[in-house]
Design a protein around this motif. Structure first.
Motif, mmCIF file in Angstrom:
data_model
loop_
_atom_site.group_PDB
_atom_site.id
_atom_site.type_symbol
_atom_site.label_atom_id
_atom_site.label_comp_id
_atom_site.label_asym_id
_atom_site.label_seq_id
_atom_site.Cartn_x
_atom_site.Cartn_y
_atom_site.Cartn_z
ATOM 1 N N LEU A 191 -18.518 -1.525 41.513
ATOM 2 C CA LEU A 191 -17.231 -2.232 41.425
ATOM 3 C C LEU A 191 -17.024 -2.846 40.041
ATOM 4 O O LEU A 191 -15.897 -2.860 39.522
ATOM 5 C CB LEU A 191 -17.165 -3.311 42.505
ATOM 6 C CG LEU A 191 -17.302 -2.804 43.957
ATOM 7 C CD1 LEU A 191 -17.101 -3.945 44.946
ATOM 8 C CD2 LEU A 191 -16.287 -1.680 44.232
ATOM 9 N N ALA A 192 -18.112 -3.342 39.434
ATOM 10 C CA ALA A 192 -17.997 -3.923 38.093
ATOM 11 C C ALA A 192 -17.565 -2.862 37.093
ATOM 12 O O ALA A 192 -16.756 -3.120 36.185
ATOM 13 C CB ALA A 192 -19.328 -4.544 37.675
ATOM 14 N N SER A 193 -18.084 -1.650 37.230
ATOM 15 C CA SER A 193 -17.701 -0.567 36.319
ATOM 16 C C SER A 193 -16.232 -0.207 36.501
ATOM 17 O O SER A 193 -15.557 0.209 35.552
ATOM 18 C CB SER A 193 -18.593 0.653 36.544
ATOM 19 O OG SER A 193 -18.391 1.200 37.836
ATOM 20 N N LYS A 194 -15.725 -0.350 37.721
ATOM 21 C CA LYS A 194 -14.300 -0.075 37.950
ATOM 22 C C LYS A 194 -13.415 -1.078 37.229
ATOM 23 O O LYS A 194 -12.294 -0.759 36.818
ATOM 24 C CB LYS A 194 -13.990 -0.113 39.451
ATOM 25 C CG LYS A 194 -14.416 1.129 40.217
ATOM 26 C CD LYS A 194 -13.837 1.091 41.632
ATOM 27 C CE LYS A 194 -14.082 2.408 42.364
ATOM 28 N NZ LYS A 194 -13.383 2.439 43.661
ATOM 29 N N LEU A 195 -13.926 -2.300 37.090
ATOM 30 C CA LEU A 195 -13.162 -3.320 36.372
ATOM 31 C C LEU A 195 -13.283 -3.173 34.869
ATOM 32 O O LEU A 195 -12.684 -3.928 34.101
ATOM 33 C CB LEU A 195 -13.642 -4.723 36.803
ATOM 34 C CG LEU A 195 -13.233 -5.156 38.225
ATOM 35 C CD1 LEU A 195 -13.918 -6.458 38.598
ATOM 36 C CD2 LEU A 195 -11.721 -5.299 38.309
ATOM 37 N N GLY A 196 -14.133 -2.244 34.451
ATOM 38 C CA GLY A 196 -14.263 -1.939 33.040
ATOM 39 C C GLY A 196 -15.201 -2.850 32.290
ATOM 40 O O GLY A 196 -15.301 -2.784 31.067
ATOM 41 N N ASP A 197 -15.875 -3.720 32.973
ATOM 42 C CA ASP A 197 -16.794 -4.646 32.295
ATOM 43 C C ASP A 197 -17.939 -4.944 33.248
ATOM 44 O O ASP A 197 -17.714 -5.443 34.344
ATOM 45 C CB ASP A 197 -16.055 -5.936 31.927
ATOM 46 C CG ASP A 197 -16.884 -6.799 30.978
ATOM 47 O OD1 ASP A 197 -18.078 -6.477 30.795
ATOM 48 O OD2 ASP A 197 -16.336 -7.777 30.447
ATOM 49 N N GLY A 198 -19.149 -4.636 32.853
ATOM 50 C CA GLY A 198 -20.291 -4.820 33.750
ATOM 51 C C GLY A 198 -21.098 -6.049 33.441
ATOM 52 O O GLY A 198 -22.299 -6.073 33.724
ATOM 53 N N ASP A 199 -20.466 -7.109 32.843
ATOM 54 C CA ASP A 199 -21.295 -8.270 32.503
ATOM 55 C C ASP A 199 -21.532 -9.155 33.730
ATOM 56 O O ASP A 199 -20.971 -8.941 34.797
ATOM 57 C CB ASP A 199 -20.676 -9.072 31.359
ATOM 58 C CG ASP A 199 -19.333 -9.683 31.737
ATOM 59 O OD1 ASP A 199 -19.040 -9.807 32.939
ATOM 60 O OD2 ASP A 199 -18.569 -10.040 30.814
ATOM 61 N N ASP A 200 -22.348 -10.173 33.537
ATOM 62 C CA ASP A 200 -22.761 -11.033 34.638
ATOM 63 C C ASP A 200 -21.590 -11.814 35.230
ATOM 64 O O ASP A 200 -21.594 -12.134 36.425
ATOM 65 C CB ASP A 200 -23.840 -12.014 34.165
ATOM 66 C CG ASP A 200 -25.154 -11.299 33.859
ATOM 67 O OD1 ASP A 200 -25.332 -10.171 34.367
ATOM 68 O OD2 ASP A 200 -25.994 -11.872 33.133
ATOM 69 N N HIS A 201 -20.587 -12.132 34.418
ATOM 70 C CA HIS A 201 -19.447 -12.899 34.933
ATOM 71 C C HIS A 201 -18.678 -12.099 35.979
ATOM 72 O O HIS A 201 -18.227 -12.640 36.993
ATOM 73 C CB HIS A 201 -18.514 -13.307 33.774
ATOM 74 C CG HIS A 201 -19.150 -14.274 32.824
ATOM 75 N ND1 HIS A 201 -19.433 -15.568 33.166
ATOM 76 C CD2 HIS A 201 -19.573 -14.107 31.535
ATOM 77 C CE1 HIS A 201 -19.997 -16.192 32.129
ATOM 78 N NE2 HIS A 201 -20.102 -15.321 31.128
ATOM 79 N N VAL A 202 -18.527 -10.779 35.730
ATOM 80 C CA VAL A 202 -17.812 -9.917 36.690
ATOM 81 C C VAL A 202 -18.608 -9.825 37.986
ATOM 82 O O VAL A 202 -18.050 -9.935 39.090
ATOM 83 C CB VAL A 202 -17.594 -8.516 36.085
ATOM 84 C CG1 VAL A 202 -17.009 -7.574 37.141
ATOM 85 C CG2 VAL A 202 -16.668 -8.609 34.874
#
Length: 713
Positions: free
Chosen positions: A367-378
């Motif tokens: 799901l984080a990759s779908k949002l385009g950002d895989g950092d800890d905040h996401v």
């Protein structure tokens, strides 16, 4: 080191001829050297242990290494303090050698490098146990000692070849062994290492590859072989040692485990795990016998792995609907494929509860990759979404292994789903109102459930540790940021605090929830099973899960199986999944006098004409006594009055209260035990068929001296 003069021999007046300096002088000098070296070794070990304890504690691996060193030194100290000169079992003279080789419970070398004692497990010590007149194995003579209170109370010599020049007062080939058979029994299994026989030693020293089946009737020394084999394998096979799995020893019941508890420590081995089958599962402590034999038979026919796998799969079902997850970092659509990919990413063989964490982590990555950002905040934003977490919890919940098994017996529809081959009548037979009223027949299912699911409490503690560790590291990261900001140029030594090794070393393990290790979970490098004829296929599965190498020592007697054993050992083992096996037989009864076996043999042959009934090696001169139950008190009082040592057992009298020297046990709980006096109460009530015959046969053959059979008036 100069050996001081001591008096190791304390021979009674009747053995005056053996108390000749020409016979025992060399031994006296050798035992003095053993005593002095042992004393110095203990002082050295105590000093090393003090140094280790006074050394800085350290952290992490350093602290673990320090504790391990201390543990090893303590174990060696206990071993050396346990004995004095009686470390020595005997000596042998090899043809062509002038000096005898002394055999000990473990090896001992003096400060000058002279070997005072050879470890009994060393290959060169083998002839001491295995030499016979037919095959002396290069020996010209052998001497065995009997130790009482740390001094030699008797000794015996055997001459195999040539003239050793020994005084014939000590020559009596079988006295050492025969005398040991007649000694009084105690609540703990007595030490028999010095009188191990050739047929037993051959099995003890057999290799550990594959499975070794040891078949032998009552009194043949099966338990002796099993215990000494555990000590021998740990010494001789580096694949079984510390850090490589170790050895598990499984006995039939708790009185047996208590009875043998002193044997392995006396052989210098404290690391062997000993247990019964019921000890393998936490619920086993309170489990009772299955009241209905039909239920017991039905449960034993279930394949625990198959049933539990179906039970768990029911709780690992990815959602089939789409859902929109709204977060502060953005909205994301979760599709059925996303769920399936996350669930499929779980490592094969991982327990359900641990796999759950892996599936959740994978879902967050997707799901984080779908949002385009895989950092800890996401990831944190996704984790805080209550709808997503609840949906995941329903699709892959935390499971309690005991709860899953309990549901099988309280929810008929669930049992039908997990074991569809059962009929409605069979499912109803297994149903019970109290889901957790555990019986011994439930243990294989509980064990399979814990293996497949994992300990839910342990999983909870692990999650707590991870959360605490993350919080601690977050707090330390803030501290490090402040320290770096205070540095003039942001470089130098303080920036090293960013290194992962340094950050790991800053973790405070004292605040973390303690993880409890299951010492019986395995895997073990070798498993020894005594009274193995009683294990069901499901119970064998419990042991196979703990020994992936299939390296077993399987000890038992088909004629002592309460529920019958019509197959061969190879057929039974092949059916449970052990195919690489070999078999040895023990046929000499060293324990039970011939007078008792004459009456016991027809009892078992009436049901099992081909039973492997061993041949007794001795007569006691005491015939089996028959009487009525009203005589019980008189018999026991008379025996106690005439025997200052030894133990007795009353079998088949549930209301009888025992004492320190007189036990009261059921026929099922005397397997593997032995007593000087055995009193059977109404043995005809033990049951009909094979079960009753086996109970009577086993009970009768526990006696080493006298058997009394009493019946109601």
């Amino acid at each position: 080191m100069v050996a001081q003069t001591i008096n190791a021999f304390n021979l009674p007046d009747r053995l005056l001829a053996k108390n000749d300096a020409a016979l025992i002088g060399a031994d006296e000098e050798h035992f003095a050297a053993v005593s002095a070296t042992l004393e110095q070794t203990i002082l050295d070990l105590e000093a090393r242990l003090r140094d280790v304890r006074l050394a800085p504690g350290g952290i992490g691996q350093e602290a673990m290494d320090r504790d391990l060193d201390a543990h090893r030194l303590q174990a060696r100290l206990r071993m050396f303090r346990r004995f004095s000169m009686d470390l020595c079992l005997g000596r042998m003279i090899v043809e062509g050698e002038s000096e005898p080789r002394y055999i000990g419970r473990f090896g001992l070398t003096d400060a000058a490098g002279r070997r005072l004692l050879m470890d009994w497990r060393a290959p060169a010590a083998g002839p001491f146990f295995s030499a016979t007149h037919a095959n002396p194995m290069g020996l010209s003579s052998r001497r065995r000692y009997r130790w009482v209170g740390g001094r030699v109370s008797d000794y015996w010599d055997e001459v195999f070849a040539g003239d050793t020049g020994e005084n014939r007062a000590a020559l009596d080939d079988q006295s050492a062994f025969i005398a040991s058979l007649g000694t009084s029994r105690s609540p703990r299994m007595r030490d028999v290492l010095s009188t191990i026989q050739a047929d037993q030693d051959e099995i003890i020293r057999a290799g550990s590859s594959g499975a070794l089946i040891v078949d032998g009737g009552p009194g043949t020394g099966k338990t002796v072989v099993a215990l000494h084999r555990a000590a021998y394998l740990l010494y001789s096979d580096p694949r079984l040692g510390e850090g490589r799995g170790g050895v598990l020893f499984v006995g039939p019941h708790q009185p047996y485990i208590s009875y043998i508890s002193d044997v392995l420590p006396s052989l210098g081995e404290e690391g062997v795990q000993t247990c019964t089958v019921r000890d393998l599962v936490a619920e086993g402590q309170d489990a009772v016998e299955e009241f209905d034999s039909r239920v017991a038979h039905l449960k034993s026919s279930l394949n625990p792995t198959t049933v539990i796998e179906a039970a768990v799969e029911y709780y690992e079902e990815p959602p089939h609907n789409r859902m929109l997850v709204e977060t502060d970092e953005g909205d994301v659509l979760v599709t059925p494929d996303d769920w399936a990919d996350a669930f499929d990413a779980v490592e094969p063989g991982l327990g359900h509860n641990d796999g759950r964490e892996q599936a959740w982590t994978e879902l967050l990555e997707i799901l984080a990759s779908k949002l385009g950002d895989g950092d800890d905040h996401v990831r944190a934003a996704l984790t805080q979404n209550i709808q997503l977490r609840r949906t995941f919890n329903r699709a892959w919940p935390v499971l309690d292994p005991a709860g899953v098994v309990g549901d099988l017996f309280s929810v008929p529809a669930y049992l039908q789903l997990c074991a569809p081959w059962l009929t409605r009548e069979e499912r109803e037979l297994l149903r019970r109102d109290d889901a957790r009223a555990w019986t011994l027949s439930d243990l294989p299912l509980l064990d399979a459930a814990r293996q497949r699911i994992g300990d839910h409490e342990e999983s909870r503690r692990r999650r707590q540790r991870d959360a605490v560790t993350a919080a601690e590291r977050g707090r330390m990261a803030d501290v490090i940021d402040v320290l770096i900001a205070a540095d003039d140029d942001g470089e130098g030594l303080v920036t090293m605090l960013r290194g992962s090794d340094v950050q790991n070393s800053l973790d405070d393990e004292s605040v973390l929830p303690e993880l409890v290790q299951d010492r019986l979970a395995g895997p073990f490098a070798h498993v020894i099973v005594d009274e193995a004829q009683e294990l069901t296929d499901a119970q064998w599965n419990m042991l196979l899960r703990r020994c992936p190498s299939r390296s077993f020592t399987i000890v038992g007697d088909r004629a002592q199986s309460r529920h019958g054993f019509t197959e061969s050992w190879q057929e039974r083992m092949s059916r449970v999944g052990i195919t690489n096996d070999s078999q040895k037989s023990l046929t000499v009864n060293y324990r039970t006098p011939e007078e008792i076996m004459v009456e016991a043999e027809p009892v078992i042959r009436a049901e099992l004409p081909d039973a492997n009934v061993p041949t007794s090696i001795r007569r006691s001169g005491i015939e089996v006594e028959h009487g009525v139950t009203s005589e019980l008190s008189t018999i026991l009082e008379g025996w106690l009055a005439h025997h200052d040592e030894g133990t007795a057992c009353v079998i088949g009298h549930p209301s009888f209260t025992g004492s320190d020297r007189v036990r009261s046990l059921t026929p099922e709980l005397v397997k593997g035990l032995e007593f000087d006096l055995v009193v059977l109460i109404d043995p005809h009530t033990f049951g009909a068929g094979i079960e009753g015959a086996v109970d009577r046969y086993v009970a009768m053959t526990r006696a080493t001296e006298k058997l009394v059979v009493l019946t109601s008036e």
